[in-house]
Design an enzyme around this catalytic site. Structure first.
Site, PDB file in Angstrom:
ATOM      1  N   GLU A  26       0.867  -1.176   0.000  1.00 35.86           N
ATOM      2  CA  GLU A  26       0.000   0.000   0.000  1.00 35.86           C
ATOM      3  C   GLU A  26       0.903   1.224   0.000  1.00 35.86           C
ATOM      4  OE1 GLU A  26      -2.569   0.613   3.454  1.00 35.86           O
ATOM      5  OE2 GLU A  26      -3.793   1.998   2.270  1.00 35.86           O
ATOM      6  N   CYS A 245      -6.483   0.947   3.118  1.00 35.27           N
ATOM      7  CA  CYS A 245      -7.497   2.020   3.136  1.00 35.27           C
ATOM      8  C   CYS A 245      -7.441   2.872   1.879  1.00 35.27           C
ATOM      9  CB  CYS A 245      -7.298   2.904   4.359  1.00 35.27           C
ATOM     10  SG  CYS A 245      -7.547   2.045   5.911  1.00 35.27           S
ATOM     11  N   ASN A 389     -11.638  -4.090   0.722  1.00 34.08           N
ATOM     12  CA  ASN A 389     -10.423  -4.159   1.533  1.00 34.08           C
ATOM     13  C   ASN A 389     -10.714  -4.682   2.929  1.00 34.08           C
ATOM     14  OD1 ASN A 389      -7.872  -3.610   2.781  1.00 34.08           O
ATOM     15  ND2 ASN A 389      -8.726  -1.700   3.545  1.00 34.08           N
ATOM     16  N   GLU A 390     -11.540  -3.962   3.651  1.00 27.76           N
ATOM     17  CA  GLU A 390     -11.657  -4.262   5.080  1.00 27.76           C
ATOM     18  C   GLU A 390     -13.099  -4.051   5.520  1.00 27.76           C
ATOM     19  OE1 GLU A 390      -9.250  -1.714   7.634  1.00 27.76           O
ATOM     20  OE2 GLU A 390      -7.910  -3.399   7.965  1.00 27.76           O
TER      21      GLU A 390
HETATM   22  O1  AHR Z   1      -1.820  -1.336   6.881  1.00 28.68           O
HETATM   23  C1  AHR Z   1      -2.364  -0.128   7.301  1.00 28.68           C
HETATM   24  C2  AHR Z   1      -3.882  -0.113   7.253  1.00 28.68           C
HETATM   25  O2  AHR Z   1      -4.429  -1.013   8.146  1.00 28.68           O
HETATM   26  C3  AHR Z   1      -4.492  -0.513   5.948  1.00 28.68           C
HETATM   27  O3  AHR Z   1      -4.536   0.541   5.070  1.00 28.68           O
HETATM   28  C4  AHR Z   1      -5.868  -0.948   6.318  1.00 28.68           C
HETATM   29  O4  AHR Z   1      -6.358  -1.944   5.463  1.00 28.68           O
HETATM   30  C5  AHR Z   1      -5.725  -1.399   7.740  1.00 28.68           C
HETATM   31  O5  AHR Z   1      -6.645  -0.796   8.550  1.00 28.68           O
END
Ligand code: AHR
Length: 693
Positions: A26, A245, A389-390
């Site tokens: 990322e 994120c 993603n999450e």
């Molecule tokens: O790795 C940092 C962050 O942690 C990422 O962007 C997110 O997916 C998670 O909350």
């Protein structure tokens, strides 16, 4: 303390994947721009925006001249304009006016330009004449009045003047045609923290855009060589990208859109980074360090796929695992979602289908043709896609209908594609269990509904020790993708303590390698002094790479993987009482035993062969331990006391560099010895030992 003993067996307990260990990428902590992307120039397209704010309350301000200045400290000879730009995607550019011959402008280039003697650097830029009838463009890298590299670039005067039209209205703009320039800078000597400059050798006015300087040793002309090597040395089985994120963005408008990251560089629409507002950059303060953090997309989706190919090794292929936005902005930062029943949502689904065509489609297809035009007619052979993603089903986000819509559309057209679900950000939360239940329930009706589910855990080292066996009890209908995990010690540092706990957890993953098919530590990179999150796998600055204890743990589990887990017959449970964590695997004719000692003292592990006799064999013994001989005892420092969650500090309290120094990676030593095992091995305190025999 009772004797620690392990009777080794050649009996295969289960087939496991040898390709579990991969990478999570990322653009956080300057991982891409200012990091793996080899570009040395900062804000090269004059599109910088500064960000401030906090959850659900962000504001932006254009700051197009960020990182640029006059070499003579003259006000007003740098101006931003936007008429007939090189590309409408990035409309701003610089108009530079030299009032006298030799005046110029400079770029701060992150922490300054570092050059190596004899090395060449590819310079390129777009320029057009406003009024520069004679003279050349002189490029240089300087420091303290000394020049370390320079080159004169012949200037092409405009051939076409703007048309005048109608008798009464003159075209008043000065703009003429853009030309693309390329040249090579060769370093006469080493320099750190140098300044990149462009000068007009005569008085006049010229416009510039997309000013780029890339070392000629950049891998594929894109990736910083030493950082690339740190990834390649891990022999990763996959690359999960582009986040994190960042996939979601601080708002729907500023989410990651893969289509805007492919094609010619000049047309890739530069975006703000949601990580510009991490690190104490609260609503009251504008000039926070790194508040100009942007995404140039110099590493875009094409480059990510390319990176996977380049990271593929004899040991294994590195598979691409793109993560898709499912119509939601980041749940920590925004409440924005695109309604599932809206036509706009269908565009998100279409983006997923088009991505598959971009990666794998024939060159006769629209997106396959773009891939071919970019230089890769062969397919990238993508076979996994992460949907979201999450996200999870919460008051803010409705995961279920979103996932269902993506899965249906993808599998209708590409039944062989592996869709990866997500179980949200917190493994200890009831919503995590609920998310898994959703996938289990759907799997009863459709076994391909989710090939694996991505779970994230940033947790205390002790949590990892306590949960080493958690995968023993997971149902086996859907695979696990441990897509983001790391031990967070009391100081959020890259300590041996944290890394050893990760290794213990990885013995549990490996023993359950029939289930845990993908696992990636997160985050990957940290540019020292520019981080929004620690700990991270690899630290670096302009010149050096620092491999963390966690990096070595990943390497061990990658390089000493196996295809079959050997039966431990439950003995691992008793060893856990002594803080010893083990896994045994087979790879070809070799057996590999991994032993993790989470205790503060050295321990002896007695080993017996299948006949019950003390193990007696030649072996390679690999030991990872603190270089000092003793792992430091991690206590919270100021850097932790003044944070909220995982945020770094406000400016008045401590600089990002100071925070990084307090959390710096502990030194480790990885030792490999050919030896003879006579019935036992000594396992140093807080260490990982691998026995290959
Ligand atoms: O790795 C940092 C962050 O942690 C990422 O962007 C997110 O997916 C998670 O909350």
């Amino acid at each position: 303390m009772s004797e620690n003993k392990l009777a080794l067996s050649g009996k295969v307990a289960k087939a496991i994947t040898p390709d579990m260990v991969g990478l999570f990428f990322e653009d956080i902590n300057f991982a891409a721009d200012g990091g793996l992307y080899a570009e040395l120039i900062e804000n090269r397209s004059f599109e910088a925006v500064k960000s401030k704010g906090e959850n659900h309350n962000y504001v932006l301000k254009e700051d197009n001249l960020y990182a640029w200045s006059s070499t003579e400290d003259i006000e007003d000879n740098l101006e931003i304009t936007f008429n007939q730009p090189v590309s409408e995607a990035n409309p701003h550019y610089l108009r530079f006016t030299a009032q006298e011959p030799g005046q110029g402008f400079a770029n701060k280039a992150y922490d300054g330009v570092s050059l190596k003697k004899g090395m060449t650097y590819r310079l390129s830029f777009y320029a057009r004449e406003v009024n520069y009838p004679k003279g050349v463009i002189r490029a240089a890298v300087t420091k303290d009045g000394k020049t370390f590299a320079s080159v004169d670039v012949a200037f092409r005067n405009a051939t076409k003047r703007p048309a005048e039209w109608m008798d009464t209205i003159r075209v008043t703009c000065d703009t003429l045609e853009w030309n693309f320039y390329e040249a090579t800078l060769t370093a006469d000597a080493d320099v750190s923290g140098g300044r990149f400059e462009l000068h007009l050798t005569e008085a006049g006015s010229v416009e510039f855009d997309l000013i780029s300087l890339i070392p000629s040793d950049a891998v594929a002309g894109v990736f910083r060589k030493d950082l690339f090597q740190a990834l390649a040395d891990l022999h990763p089985a996959f690359l999960r990208f582009p986040g994190g994120c960042i996939v979601e963005g601080t708002s729907i408008m500023r989410r990651y859109q893969w289509k805007k990251t492919v094609g010619p560089l000049v047309n890739r629409k530069i975006n703000t980074s949601l990580w510009a507002v991490q690190g104490g950059n609260t609503i009251g303060q504008w000039e926070m360090q790194d508040c100009h953090y942007m995404q140039s997309y110099g590493i875009g989706f094409y480059e990510y796929f390319l990176l996977c190919e380049l990271l593929s090794s004899e040991m294994r292929r590195c598979k691409p695992v793109p993560v898709l936005n499912i119509g939601v902005a980041c749940q920590f930062r925004s409440y924005e979602t695109v309604p599932v029943d809206s036509p706009e949502f269908q565009e998100y689904v279409q983006d997923a289908l088009d991505l598959i065509e971009f990666a794998n489609g024939p060159i006769t297809s629209k997106w396959g043709k773009l891939r071919a035009d970019m230089g890769h007619p062969e397919p990238f052979n993508m076979d996994m896609l992460a949907i979201g993603n999450e996200q999870w089903e919460s008051g803010a986000v409705d995961l279920a209908p979103r996932y269902r819509a993506f899965e249906k559309a993808i599998h209708e057209r590409y039944p062989e594609m592996k869709c990866l679900g997500t179980a949200g950000p917190f493994i200890q939360h009831p919503l995590h269990t609920a998310a898994w239940q959703f996938y289990h329930d759907e799997a009863k009706k459709n076994k391909d509904f989710a090939w694996a589910v991505d779970e994230h855990y940033y947790v205390a080292p002790q949590w990892l020790y306590d949960n080493v066996a958690m995968y023993d009890d997971y149902p086996r209908d859907i695979y696990v993708f441990s897509g983001e995990y790391a031990a967070h010690d009391a100081n959020l540092s890259n300590s041996v303590e944290g890394a050893v706990a990760e290794a213990a957890m990885m013995t549990g993953m490996e023993r359950n390698g029939d289930l845990v098919r993908l696992a990636s530590y997160a985050p990957l990179f940290n540019r020292i002094g520019h981080s929004q999150w620690t700990p991270d796998l690899i630290w670096f600055d302009a010149e050096k790479v620092v491999l963390t204890p966690s990096w070595y743990v990943q390497k061990i589990f990658s390089d000493y993987a196996g295809t079959e887990a050997l039966d431990l017959d439950g003995q691992e449970k008793a060893l856990r009482e002594s803080k010893l964590y083990v896994s045994a695997v087979k790879n070809g004719g070799k057996r590999i035993l991994k032993i993790v000692n989470g205790a503060d003292e050295e321990q002896t592990l007695s080993l017996a062969d299948e006949a019950g006799a003390p193990l007696s064999t030649a072996a390679v013994l690999v030991t990872l331990a603190a270089a000092s001989g003793e792992a430091k005892y991690v206590v919270a420092t100021d850097a932790v006391n003044t944070v909220v969650g995982n945020k770094v500090l406000g400016p008045g309290i401590m600089s990002n560099l100071e925070v990084c120094l307090k959390r710096a990676p502990e030194d480790v030593r990885l030792k490999e010895d050919k030896t003879w095992i006579s019935g036992s091995v000594e396992v140093p305190a807080k260490s990982v030992v691998v026995v290959v025999y």
